[in-house]
Design an enzyme around this catalytic site. Structure first.
Site, PDB file in Angstrom:
ATOM      1  N   HIS A  63      36.750  36.706 -27.810  1.00 58.26           N
ATOM      2  CA  HIS A  63      35.745  35.674 -27.523  1.00 58.26           C
ATOM      3  C   HIS A  63      36.426  34.302 -27.517  1.00 58.26           C
ATOM      4  O   HIS A  63      37.179  33.976 -28.445  1.00 58.26           O
ATOM      5  CB  HIS A  63      34.637  35.702 -28.577  1.00 58.26           C
ATOM      6  CG  HIS A  63      33.545  34.711 -28.283  1.00 58.26           C
ATOM      7  ND1 HIS A  63      32.490  35.013 -27.461  1.00 58.26           N
ATOM      8  CD2 HIS A  63      33.386  33.421 -28.664  1.00 58.26           C
ATOM      9  CE1 HIS A  63      31.701  33.952 -27.363  1.00 58.26           C
ATOM     10  NE2 HIS A  63      32.225  32.975 -28.069  1.00 58.26           N
ATOM     11  N   LEU A  89      26.713  46.202 -25.950  1.00 56.03           N
ATOM     12  CA  LEU A  89      26.765  47.668 -25.947  1.00 56.03           C
ATOM     13  C   LEU A  89      25.633  48.242 -26.803  1.00 56.03           C
ATOM     14  O   LEU A  89      25.438  47.835 -27.950  1.00 56.03           O
ATOM     15  CB  LEU A  89      28.120  48.139 -26.473  1.00 56.03           C
ATOM     16  CG  LEU A  89      29.294  47.915 -25.509  1.00 56.03           C
ATOM     17  CD1 LEU A  89      30.620  48.007 -26.246  1.00 56.03           C
ATOM     18  CD2 LEU A  89      29.235  48.907 -24.345  1.00 56.03           C
TER      19      LEU A  89
HETATM   20  C1  GRF Z   1      37.591  35.557 -21.465  1.00 58.84           C
HETATM   21  O1  GRF Z   1      37.457  34.188 -21.706  1.00 58.84           O
HETATM   22  C2  GRF Z   1      37.126  36.357 -22.646  1.00 58.84           C
HETATM   23  O2  GRF Z   1      37.377  35.734 -23.859  1.00 58.84           O
HETATM   24  C3  GRF Z   1      35.652  36.434 -22.435  1.00 58.84           C
HETATM   25  O3  GRF Z   1      35.497  36.553 -21.047  1.00 58.84           O
HETATM   26  C4  GRF Z   1      36.633  35.990 -20.377  1.00 58.84           C
HETATM   27  C5  GRF Z   1      37.180  37.064 -19.523  1.00 58.84           C
HETATM   28  O4  GRF Z   1      38.292  36.655 -18.785  1.00 58.84           O
HETATM   29  N1  GRF Z   1      35.070  37.499 -23.222  1.00 58.84           N
HETATM   30  P1  GRF Z   1      39.200  37.725 -18.064  1.00 58.84           P
HETATM   31  O5  GRF Z   1      38.283  38.667 -17.279  1.00 58.84           O
HETATM   32  O6  GRF Z   1      39.992  38.466 -19.102  1.00 58.84           O
HETATM   33  O7  GRF Z   1      40.072  36.934 -17.143  1.00 58.84           O
END
Ligand code: GRF
Length: 224
Positions: free
Chosen positions: A109, A93
């Protein structure tokens, strides 16, 4: 606490939150808006199914990324959101976002930041990196997002043991289960406190990692 959610794809973390709200497990949380930087993604369908307003805000519709990110911030502010959750949002962002949206922004994350964060560390690449490094444990970090790279402090961190011989896909699936639990737990705590603005520094959804994390932003994918 009104919550806006930024998504880019699958939306399983979003779904975990919306399912928890629907089940009455997040009484202090009101999802008010879901914004995607990509059209037609499953996350948008999930939001629509739960009756949450959606917006698609692609970079191509704005003069540049800063203009798009400022518009995202304004949309969140206009929705009344007090907290923005980045749930699989795959962009860094721009500073203009933080000028437009002054509420708290948090990110999920899928590793023990600062390990396996930073440029390119998204999706399966994170878990492949964990396996390539021979790490015996990985996990999930939920952290505040700030304009300054590496400055966003951790809110919660949970460890997941790496199994011998498992693939990145298998590891990702196990970590994802923990993500879903953590994102709901963190929102429950924030909602109970009445606002995302005053989360106590002592809050952890589960034991912290041994290494105190320096936070790193994860969203460095090509813009969309
Ligand atoms: C997740 O592993 C999250 O930690 C990361 O991207 C992935 C997204 O998965 N930032 P979703 O779209 O919530 O299924």
């Amino acid at each position: 606490m009104k919550v806006g959610v930024l998504v880019s794809g699958r939306g399983s973390n979003l779904e975990a939150v919306l399912d928890a709200v629907a089940a009455g497990r997040l009484p202090g949380v009101e999802p008010v808006l879901v914004i995607s930087n990509r059209p037609g993604v499953p996350a948008l369908a999930i939001a629509e199914r739960h009756g949450v307003p959606t917006r698609v805000m692609q970079r191509a519709d704005f003069v540049d990324r800063a203009a798009r990110d400022a518009a995202i911030g304004r949309a969140l502010a206009e929705s009344g959101a007090e907290l923005a959750l980045l749930a699989g949002y795959d962009q860094l962002l721009a500073g203009a976002y933080f000028s437009a949206f002054t509420g708290r922004t948090i990110n999920v994350h899928p590793s023990l930041l600062p390990r396996h964060g930073g440029a390119g560390m998204m999706g399966l690449a994170v878990h492949a990196s964990v396996l390539a490094a021979g790490d015996r444990e990985t996990g999930v970090t939920i952290h505040d997002v700030t304009p300054e790279l590496d400055q966003g402090p951790p809110i919660a961190q949970v460890r997941v043991a790496v199994r011998i011989g498992e693939t990145a896909d298998e590891l990702a699936a196990r970590v994802l289960v923990v993500e879903h639990q953590m994102v709901v737990a963190v929102l429950a705590r924030l909602g109970a406190e009445g606002s995302g603005a005053h989360l106590s520094a002592s809050m952890t959804a589960a034991p912290r990692a041994r290494t105190r994390p320096r936070m790193t932003h994860e969203r460095h994918a090509p813009d969309a």
